[in-house]
Design an enzyme around this catalytic site. Structure first.
Site, PDB file in Angstrom:
ATOM      1  N   LYS A  92     -14.749  10.302  11.310  1.00 40.69           N
ATOM      2  CA  LYS A  92     -13.776   9.996  12.369  1.00 40.69           C
ATOM      3  C   LYS A  92     -13.799  11.103  13.421  1.00 40.69           C
ATOM      4  O   LYS A  92     -13.974  12.254  13.048  1.00 40.69           O
ATOM      5  CB  LYS A  92     -12.368   9.911  11.760  1.00 40.69           C
ATOM      6  CG  LYS A  92     -12.204   8.788  10.768  1.00 40.69           C
ATOM      7  CD  LYS A  92     -10.852   8.864  10.074  1.00 40.69           C
ATOM      8  CE  LYS A  92     -10.797   9.904   8.987  1.00 40.69           C
ATOM      9  NZ  LYS A  92      -9.559   9.962   8.219  1.00 40.69           N
TER      10      LYS A  92
ATOM     11  N   ASP B 103      -3.590  -7.284   7.857  1.00 38.04           N
ATOM     12  CA  ASP B 103      -4.043  -7.662   6.515  1.00 38.04           C
ATOM     13  C   ASP B 103      -4.541  -6.461   5.720  1.00 38.04           C
ATOM     14  O   ASP B 103      -4.747  -6.558   4.509  1.00 38.04           O
ATOM     15  CB  ASP B 103      -5.197  -8.666   6.625  1.00 38.04           C
ATOM     16  CG  ASP B 103      -4.806  -9.884   7.459  1.00 38.04           C
ATOM     17  OD1 ASP B 103      -3.673 -10.371   7.260  1.00 38.04           O
ATOM     18  OD2 ASP B 103      -5.611 -10.308   8.309  1.00 38.04           O
TER      19      ASP B 103
ATOM     20  N   ASP C 178      -2.802  11.494   9.780  1.00 44.52           N
ATOM     21  CA  ASP C 178      -1.966  12.627  10.212  1.00 44.52           C
ATOM     22  C   ASP C 178      -2.568  13.380  11.400  1.00 44.52           C
ATOM     23  O   ASP C 178      -1.968  14.336  11.871  1.00 44.52           O
ATOM     24  CB  ASP C 178      -1.742  13.606   9.051  1.00 44.52           C
ATOM     25  CG  ASP C 178      -2.996  14.376   8.689  1.00 44.52           C
ATOM     26  OD1 ASP C 178      -4.097  13.777   8.715  1.00 44.52           O
ATOM     27  OD2 ASP C 178      -2.892  15.583   8.385  1.00 44.52           O
TER      28      ASP C 178
END
Lengths: 312, 312
Positions: free
Chosen positions: A233, A32, A258
């Site tokens: 992250k 979603d 990436d």
């Protein structure tokens, strides 16, 4: 690191599948929301990557929620919204989760005392997000031109009320800032050491890679002997906010990035599906190298391959 | 790291003895040479520590060989000899082993190709020692004022013939140097990453500590994902030269220093006796703390205690 999923994606370890018409359709049906990294996925430096605009339009037209999760801390969310606009993309501030915002949110959820201050080694974006969250921040760009003289009887003063040093990418890094941050961490009792992220290098310009926040964070590790709290992250600290905001299951999300060691690991840590694009720092040979243990669910050359594969 | 002694000093692990009249006399009788660290032992910043001159005179009068082994890479041996002279101490260049010299010697003994160059993040001392050893060195102070602009289409050129990046203390650290060193290590095949030392902080001025070479080394670790070859203390690389030069047994030497994790560990790794002085970065409470596993043979407040304890 906080919030890591004890049950990583069942596909981690298995070799990545090249995205094709069949699995692209299945992927689209199974999620979603798409979470996008920015540098190397949406743009390189100040150049939009081909076909991004049309791909985002297609995904929105199919009812997919889009979120942009970036480790680049130099900008605030408001500055990122401007950058998207300047590249012709319609993205709102609410759809952007930057590591500068994550640093401010980390202090907020950990009840950082309002009488304490944060010293910033990094860009204007961190200062803005800290101030928006109600904190007093010092350092950052205004310390970029400051110099120190290592002369006898020279004494470097620092603010004893600094309770957190926040370190991100800082192209104006200098010895003044390094000494300031080092003194706070070594001498102010309980002072936190927060890293927006630890990326070794990044595409700060379109033509090549430059040292990333991992460089400045490494410097402070080296002068303090301390390890940072990482909010960007692959730490899933930002995911907790995202989930609160959008009430979605991570298994119905796909992280597109990436970088294997930040984006893909972040997606896997959070329990999302993962798609690696080769338009940034990772090449097909790095992905396939025996030394690489991080395998996304899917990989493809660039985001706009989705358009082509769906025949749109 | 090279050259570590597989049989560390039998006293390592046992609690350090406070130096007193009896064991000071025994120590003097049991060694032929004293190896001194400089910062925090001989001087603090540009100030000589009280009683050092008389103590060195006494040791020389008793026939002891004196050697000065410093991790501070900002000066060459010639520049150190000048500093000793300016403080009224008579020390020759041959008695000085600096980590700047060690970096040059590392390249020499490892047959660094003469057509390759070394890029320096650090002070003039490293450049001078590299050039004295016959190598082509670039970077260092002349890159201190260089700035980079992270603009689209900006391309940072680096010399493809750089085969080693040598990193030491650099108070003029900037993003230009970090990018230069990072590109060489990441993109020049086989490029070495040499750290003069990894001291987290040091008494660059007499009044306080400042980030040491460990800070700049940490930055390059963070941007390259590589670990350095360390040539300064506690690596015993310099000891190999010392032993070749003076034909002495390490067990007949005493290393005198103010740091547990560099000086005392270096002495123990090499099989020397060790004396900690509390005139630098280590306090008696750090020495006695349960988290500290490095115990010298002896400790005392400062070098000149030897004078007093021997009743001279």
């Amino acid at each position: 690191m906080k919030g890591e999923n004890p049950n990583p994606s069942p596909r981690s370890g298995a070799a990545a599948e090249l995205l094709c018409g069949v699995n692209a359709k299945a992927l689209l049906d199974s999620v979603d929301a798409f979470l996008f990294d920015c540098d190397g996925v949406i743009w390189k430096g100040d150049k939009l990557i081909d076909g991004v605009s049309q791909t985002l339009d297609l995904l929105r037209s199919k009812g997919k929620k889009l979120v942009f999760v970036t480790n680049n801390s130099t900008k605030s969310r408001a500055q990122y919204a401007n950058k998207f606009r300047s590249l012709g993309l319609s993205v709102t501030q609410d759809e952007i989760f930057s590591s500068s915002f994550a640093a401010a949110m980390y202090l907020k959820v950990n009840h950082f005392p309002p009488n304490k201050k944060a010293y910033v080694i990094g860009g204007e974006g961190i200062l803005q997000e800290l101030q928006l969250a109600g904190f007093t921040a010092l350092g950052g760009p205004e310390d970029g031109e400051k110099r120190v003289q290592l002369k006898s009887s020279c004494f470097f003063e620092h603010d004893k009320n600094v309770g957190a040093v926040v370190v991100g990418l800082d192209p104006d890094i200098n010895y003044y800032k390094l000494q300031y941050g080092t003194l706070c961490i070594r001498e102010n009792p309980g002072c936190l050491f927060i890293a927006t992220n630890c990326d070794s290098v990044g595409h700060m310009t379109d033509l090549q890679e430059w040292p990333g926040a991992g460089c400045m964070v490494g410097a402070i590790c080296g002068s303090t002997g301390r390890e940072p709290i990482v909010v960007g992250k692959p730490s899933t600290f930002m995911m907790e906010f995202l989930l609160q905001k959008f009430h979605m299951s991570p298994s119905r999300m796909c992280m597109v990035g990436d970088r294997l060691d930040t984006d893909i690991l972040f997606g896997q840590n959070a329990g999302c599906k993962t798609l690696l694009v080769l338009s940034g720092v990772t090449t097909e040979s790095i992905l396939g190298d025996s030394s690489n243990s991080i395998q996304p669910d899917y990989y493809t050359s660039k985001v706009s391959d989705i358009l082509k594969l769906l025949g749109e």
